[in-house]
Write a protein that holds these residues in place. Structure first.
Motif, PDB file in Angstrom:
ATOM      1  N   LYS A  41      55.372  38.922  49.024  1.00  0.00           N
ATOM      2  CA  LYS A  41      54.537  40.032  49.502  1.00  0.00           C
ATOM      3  C   LYS A  41      53.049  39.751  49.391  1.00  0.00           C
ATOM      4  CE  LYS A  41      54.562  42.551  45.083  1.00  0.00           C
ATOM      5  NZ  LYS A  41      54.934  43.817  44.412  1.00  0.00           N
ATOM      6  N   ALA A  42      52.641  38.830  48.516  1.00  0.00           N
ATOM      7  CA  ALA A  42      51.229  38.532  48.310  1.00  0.00           C
ATOM      8  C   ALA A  42      50.829  37.286  49.102  1.00  0.00           C
ATOM      9  CB  ALA A  42      50.944  38.346  46.828  1.00  0.00           C
ATOM     10  N   LYS A  43      49.575  36.888  48.934  1.00  0.00           N
ATOM     11  CA  LYS A  43      49.060  35.764  49.708  1.00  0.00           C
ATOM     12  C   LYS A  43      49.251  34.422  49.012  1.00  0.00           C
ATOM     13  CE  LYS A  43      44.297  36.355  48.050  1.00  0.00           C
ATOM     14  NZ  LYS A  43      42.897  36.628  48.450  1.00  0.00           N
ATOM     15  N   LYS A  44      49.767  34.439  47.765  1.00  0.00           N
ATOM     16  CA  LYS A  44      50.044  33.186  47.087  1.00  0.00           C
ATOM     17  C   LYS A  44      51.153  33.391  46.069  1.00  0.00           C
ATOM     18  CE  LYS A  44      46.429  33.552  43.518  1.00  0.00           C
ATOM     19  NZ  LYS A  44      45.261  32.862  42.913  1.00  0.00           N
ATOM     20  N   ILE A  45      51.650  32.292  45.514  1.00  0.00           N
ATOM     21  CA  ILE A  45      52.769  32.346  44.573  1.00  0.00           C
ATOM     22  C   ILE A  45      52.287  32.813  43.201  1.00  0.00           C
ATOM     23  CG2 ILE A  45      53.995  30.514  45.798  1.00  0.00           C
ATOM     24  CD1 ILE A  45      52.646  29.695  42.389  1.00  0.00           C
ATOM     25  N   GLY A  46      53.229  33.044  42.287  1.00  0.00           N
ATOM     26  CA  GLY A  46      52.853  33.271  40.900  1.00  0.00           C
ATOM     27  C   GLY A  46      53.400  34.513  40.242  1.00  0.00           C
ATOM     28  N   GLY A  47      53.756  35.533  41.014  1.00  0.00           N
ATOM     29  CA  GLY A  47      54.315  36.734  40.398  1.00  0.00           C
ATOM     30  C   GLY A  47      53.367  37.377  39.411  1.00  0.00           C
ATOM     31  N   THR A  48      53.871  37.639  38.217  1.00  0.00           N
ATOM     32  CA  THR A  48      53.063  38.328  37.207  1.00  0.00           C
ATOM     33  C   THR A  48      51.827  37.537  36.817  1.00  0.00           C
ATOM     34  OG1 THR A  48      53.185  39.490  35.084  1.00  0.00           O
ATOM     35  CG2 THR A  48      54.304  37.367  35.211  1.00  0.00           C
ATOM     36  N   TRP A  49      51.887  36.206  36.933  1.00  0.00           N
ATOM     37  CA  TRP A  49      50.732  35.371  36.571  1.00  0.00           C
ATOM     38  C   TRP A  49      49.690  35.370  37.675  1.00  0.00           C
ATOM     39  CZ3 TRP A  49      50.875  34.987  31.695  1.00  0.00           C
ATOM     40  CH2 TRP A  49      52.109  34.949  31.047  1.00  0.00           C
ATOM     41  N   ARG A  50      50.074  35.742  38.859  1.00  0.00           N
ATOM     42  CA  ARG A  50      49.109  35.967  39.934  1.00  0.00           C
ATOM     43  C   ARG A  50      48.482  37.351  39.801  1.00  0.00           C
ATOM     44  NH1 ARG A  50      52.615  36.513  44.052  1.00  0.00           N
ATOM     45  NH2 ARG A  50      52.661  38.736  43.548  1.00  0.00           N
ATOM     46  N   GLU A  51      49.305  38.333  39.473  1.00  0.00           N
ATOM     47  CA  GLU A  51      48.850  39.716  39.438  1.00  0.00           C
ATOM     48  C   GLU A  51      47.900  39.981  38.267  1.00  0.00           C
ATOM     49  OE1 GLU A  51      50.252  42.394  41.743  1.00  0.00           O
ATOM     50  OE2 GLU A  51      50.394  40.434  42.713  1.00  0.00           O
ATOM     51  N   ASN A  52      48.163  39.361  37.132  1.00  0.00           N
ATOM     52  CA  ASN A  52      47.411  39.652  35.913  1.00  0.00           C
ATOM     53  C   ASN A  52      46.378  38.565  35.632  1.00  0.00           C
ATOM     54  OD1 ASN A  52      48.778  42.120  34.426  1.00  0.00           O
ATOM     55  ND2 ASN A  52      50.424  40.898  35.335  1.00  0.00           N
ATOM     56  N   THR A  53      45.133  38.993  35.497  1.00  0.00           N
ATOM     57  CA  THR A  53      44.047  38.055  35.197  1.00  0.00           C
ATOM     58  C   THR A  53      43.093  38.649  34.158  1.00  0.00           C
ATOM     59  OG1 THR A  53      42.704  38.919  37.029  1.00  0.00           O
ATOM     60  CG2 THR A  53      44.137  37.041  37.518  1.00  0.00           C
ATOM     61  N   TYR A  54      43.553  39.611  33.400  1.00  0.00           N
ATOM     62  CA  TYR A  54      42.685  40.325  32.465  1.00  0.00           C
ATOM     63  C   TYR A  54      42.210  39.415  31.318  1.00  0.00           C
ATOM     64  CZ  TYR A  54      47.085  40.775  29.791  1.00  0.00           C
ATOM     65  OH  TYR A  54      48.265  40.519  29.119  1.00  0.00           O
ATOM     66  N   PRO A  55      41.094  39.772  30.673  1.00  0.00           N
ATOM     67  CA  PRO A  55      40.591  38.975  29.545  1.00  0.00           C
ATOM     68  C   PRO A  55      41.619  38.888  28.419  1.00  0.00           C
ATOM     69  CG  PRO A  55      38.939  40.556  30.273  1.00  0.00           C
ATOM     70  CD  PRO A  55      40.203  40.904  30.992  1.00  0.00           C
ATOM     71  N   GLY A  56      41.837  37.676  27.933  1.00  0.00           N
ATOM     72  CA  GLY A  56      42.777  37.480  26.837  1.00  0.00           C
ATOM     73  C   GLY A  56      44.212  37.272  27.268  1.00  0.00           C
ATOM     74  N   LEU A  57      44.476  37.265  28.574  1.00  0.00           N
ATOM     75  CA  LEU A  57      45.852  37.097  29.055  1.00  0.00           C
ATOM     76  C   LEU A  57      46.454  35.815  28.502  1.00  0.00           C
ATOM     77  CD1 LEU A  57      48.266  37.749  30.911  1.00  0.00           C
ATOM     78  CD2 LEU A  57      47.034  36.551  32.741  1.00  0.00           C
ATOM     79  N   THR A  58      47.560  35.962  27.785  1.00  0.00           N
ATOM     80  CA  THR A  58      48.224  34.835  27.143  1.00  0.00           C
ATOM     81  C   THR A  58      49.726  35.035  27.206  1.00  0.00           C
ATOM     82  OG1 THR A  58      46.376  34.679  25.576  1.00  0.00           O
ATOM     83  CG2 THR A  58      48.383  33.480  25.012  1.00  0.00           C
TER      84      THR A  58
END
Length: 399
Positions: A41-58
């Motif tokens: 549905k999005a413009k690139k792969i990655g799922g949750t790792w594409r959707e989430n880019t918040y500070p501290g994401l680990t």
């Protein structure tokens, strides 16, 4: 790679190009199936790792364990990998196996109907397709849940869900509120505690926190991983990690087990030994047993929440107004930025797709009371439709 040609030229459609969808594409490729399309549905792969880019994401799974078994990675920077590195790993795998030729981006499946032995699919843009087998690799963390708080639209500052982080908003020396204290909220507090002028963590329910360490891998260690494939494979199933997985699985399967007692002892000691202020300690003390909710894994949240510029607020929120968050007791926390760490609709699975099985039976009707499936993989009356992370699938996963 298995080059044996399958006896039937089955047509596969995979829904989603996250971790599970990419793996499905690779495994079908290795099994000799070439008639495969992945709809993303999005413009690139990655799922949750594409959707989430918040500070501290680990990632809270050890980096070497969070790889495909056939694609170990000697280059991880830390024991617990930052989100951007995880996304980079999957992008690299997608390129290596030349999967992009099988992926249709910006195509969200809206309807799947089983007619005359085949699945008829349609996307929101009107694209139609057919498949013998549909694999739903849709994940569970991709529909953000907005909190039911009055006045969200009245706030004069920046406000956004953590899965839609606005990186144009400056954070240094700002007054920041984080609503929600699951894994995302905890990671953001740890990351922003060193740069915010004031950081308020709004907690509805206290969480048990499992202590973990997150050291950086040295160049010597990474060189050893590059040169010693046996060591690299060992890291994927390190005995300490396997033991922790088994402990958690045993614990949630039997709450009276020694494994559960060990988990409870660890998280309780973490709270007792980490928090010095007795009032704060009681605010952070859950009133339920460990693992009744998903455990939070953090190396430094308890340290961050005790900083002078950080405040834990456990009083109920009344509403959001133009200057900040108003509590039910009348207190106003004036803020410049509000991050909504309110999680996802984890029960959506394949929703909001309209999925229709044998004889016109609708999945929305079958799941009207609650989602259920056989072994979390398949659903009666929906032939050749398989889920890679269906209802109850994650319940015995430790991280």
């Amino acid at each position: 790679m298995n080059t044996k040609k399958p006896s039937r030229n089955l047509r596969f459609v995979i829904i989603g190009a996250g971790m599970a969808g990419i793996l499905s594409g690779i495994k079908l490729q290795q099994a000799g199936y070439s008639n495969v399309t992945i709809y993303e549905k999005a413009k690139k792969i990655g799922g949750t790792w594409r959707e989430n880019t918040y500070p501290g994401l680990t990632c809270d799974v050890p980096s070497h364990a969070y790889t495909y078994s056939f694609e170990p990675n000697p280059e991880w920077s830390h024991q617990l990998p930052p989100g951007a590195e995880v996304q980079q790993y999957f992008e690299g795998i997608t390129a290596k196996y030349q999967l992009e030729k099988n992926i249709q981006f910006n195509q969200e499946i809206s309807r799947c109907e089983f007619i005359d032995g085949r699945w008829q699919l349609e996307t929101k843009s009107g694209t139609k397709d057919q498949a013998d087998i549909v694999i739903a690799a849709t994940g569970v963390l991709h529909h953000p849940r907005m909190p039911d708080i009055a006045g969200i639209d009245d706030f004069d500052g920046a406000i956004f869900h953590t899965a839609r982080w606005d990186h144009s908003v400056p954070l240094a020396d700002k007054r920041i509120g984080v609503i929600g204290n699951g894994s995302t909220g905890v990671q953001i507090i740890s990351a922003l505690s060193s740069q915010a002028a004031k950081l308020i963590h709004f907690q509805r329910t206290a969480q048990w926190i499992m202590p973990v360490e997150n050291p950086a891998f040295t160049e010597q260690e990474k060189e050893a991983f590059r040169n010693d494939q046996a060591l690299l494979k060992l890291m994927q199933k390190h005995p300490d990690y396997v033991a922790s997985v088994n402990r958690f699985t045993d614990g949630v399967s039997n709450p009276d087990s020694a494994a559960m007692q060990e988990i409870e002892d660890i998280v309780l000691a973490n709270l007792e030994n980490s928090i010095t202020d007795p009032i704060l300690k009681e605010k952070l003390r859950p009133n339920y047993r460990a693992a009744c909710k998903r455990l939070i894994f953090s190396p430094d949240y308890y340290q961050a929440i005790q900083k002078e510029n950080v405040h834990l607020e456990d009083q109920a929120i009344s509403h959001i107004e133009k200057d900040g968050v108003r509590l039910k007791d009348g207190t106003l926390h004036e803020l410049d930025v509000i991050a909504l760490a309110s999680g996802f609709h984890a029960d959506q699975f394949m929703r909001p797709m309209n999925i229709i099985g044998n004889n016109g039976i609708k999945l929305n009707d079958v799941w009207a009371s609650s989602p259920r499936a056989y072994l979390s993989i398949s659903i009666p009356e929906f032939p050749n439709l398989f889920m890679l992370n269906g209802p109850n699938g994650p319940s015995a996963i430790s991280h």
